[in-house]
Design an enzyme around this catalytic site. Structure first.
Site, PDB file in Angstrom:
ATOM      1  N   LEU A  33      43.573 -46.823 -36.258  1.00  0.00           N
ATOM      2  CA  LEU A  33      42.661 -46.052 -35.249  1.00  0.00           C
ATOM      3  C   LEU A  33      41.278 -46.832 -35.099  1.00  0.00           C
ATOM      4  O   LEU A  33      40.841 -47.159 -33.985  1.00  0.00           O
ATOM      5  CB  LEU A  33      42.261 -44.725 -36.043  1.00  0.00           C
ATOM      6  CG  LEU A  33      41.103 -44.044 -34.839  1.00  0.00           C
ATOM      7  CD1 LEU A  33      41.668 -43.633 -33.673  1.00  0.00           C
ATOM      8  CD2 LEU A  33      40.876 -42.740 -35.884  1.00  0.00           C
ATOM      9  N   TYR A  59      47.592 -36.307 -51.230  1.00  0.00           N
ATOM     10  CA  TYR A  59      46.833 -36.773 -50.024  1.00  0.00           C
ATOM     11  C   TYR A  59      46.264 -35.405 -49.432  1.00  0.00           C
ATOM     12  O   TYR A  59      45.165 -35.659 -48.811  1.00  0.00           O
ATOM     13  CB  TYR A  59      47.956 -37.546 -49.033  1.00  0.00           C
ATOM     14  CG  TYR A  59      47.200 -37.808 -47.710  1.00  0.00           C
ATOM     15  CD1 TYR A  59      46.425 -38.957 -47.782  1.00  0.00           C
ATOM     16  CD2 TYR A  59      47.865 -37.092 -46.777  1.00  0.00           C
ATOM     17  CE1 TYR A  59      45.810 -39.039 -46.473  1.00  0.00           C
ATOM     18  CE2 TYR A  59      47.709 -37.475 -45.535  1.00  0.00           C
ATOM     19  CZ  TYR A  59      46.412 -38.540 -45.176  1.00  0.00           C
ATOM     20  OH  TYR A  59      45.929 -38.983 -43.890  1.00  0.00           O
TER      21      TYR A  59
END
Length: 288
Positions: free
Chosen positions: A13, A126
């Site tokens: 990103l 996570y």
């Protein structure tokens, strides 16, 4: 002048934001863990003050989903505690904070696309650490700041599913890909553009959460098939169940995101996944 700090700028990103940055009348400061370690609060404060930062786009994250299962301490530092520090500093200095999160905050047991208010219940480390980061940011209660949850990110930069499929497709006559995990891919370039486009219009009294992925519904198997078709790779893709490909971390079986909120509030159009995959493959020189 809008001075924007982009953390994790060497990831998928962050790299796409860097690529698009010349199209926007902002001054960007792109950092990675070597130039700015966001786990050190004083370093963040000094950087922000020195460069007169008024917007932060936090792309930094510990995203190695399987690895974090045995490295929770470091995952917590980056995905949770660093986000808390960014939020505290942003509130103190009246800075706009855009934080990127994940579909892994959900357990994947839903039967319809998740909206922002649905109950969270991460399956692994996570997702837990990313959710802890979200909660910490919300508790700080800063204004003009948002969380964007996304899923299945890929790009022409970095390592990702698309690149892996292309490599394996050329190396093998056939391969098995999971068909019982359903969601939607996100082309990082589309998300990067969305962030940069909506940034000037973010005005809220408390932290708001938005979902963003490309449009469409498919499994990893369907995605792999489409990659092979578009890249004209002669490899047979066979559907397999999750249990046939065990991993340290559990993946959500269903992670479709409802994007109505971000589309309606910011008047943006989200591309269909096939159109975005086509563009990414062309940029990679893989569209045959």
């Amino acid at each position: 002048m809008n001075n924007i700090l982009v953390t994790g700028s060497n990831g998928q990103l962050g790299s796409e934001i860097r690529k698009l940055s010349s199209n926007y009348d902002y001054t960007f400061f792109f950092t990675d863990r070597n130039s700015l370690d966001i786990t050190y609060e004083e370093d963040i404060k000094e950087f922000i003050q020195t460069n007169n930062i008024n917007t932060i786009i936090n792309c930094a994250a510990y995203t190695a989903v399987d690895k974090v299962e045995s490295d929770e301490v470091n995952a917590d530092k980056i995905n949770h505690l660093a986000v808390k520090s960014l939020a505290i500093i942003s509130k103190e200095k009246n800075i706009k904070l855009i934080h990127v999160s994940t579909d892994y905050v959900f357990d994947g047991k839903n039967y319809k696309p998740y909206n922002e208010a649905d109950e969270t219940n991460p399956n692994g480390v996570y997702g837990k650490t990313k959710l802890d980061g979200e909660v910490a940011m919300q508790k700080v209660n800063l204004t003009n700041s948002i969380i964007i949850r996304t899923s299945w990110v890929y790009s022409s930069f970095g390592a990702n599913f698309v690149k892996t499929m292309i490599r394996l497709g050329r190396e093998r006559d056939s391969l098995g890909v999971i068909f019982d995990q359903v969601g939607t891919p996100t082309y990082a370039r589309d998300l990067a553009k969305a962030i940069l486009d909506i940034m000037p219009n973010i005005k809220n009294e408390k932290v708001e959460i938005y979902n963003y992925s490309n449009e469409g519904v498919l499994s990893w198997y369907d995605f792999a098939k489409e990659i092979m078709t578009m890249a004209k790779i002669d490899c047979i893709v066979n559907p397999i169940e999750t249990k046939e490909y065990p991993t340290p971390a559990s993946r959500p079986h269903y992670s479709l995101l409802n994007k109505s909120k971000i589309k309606e509030e910011f008047n943006i159009i989200i591309p269909y996944y096939k159109d975005s995959l086509d563009e990414c493959l062309r940029r990679m020189g893989e569209r045959k």
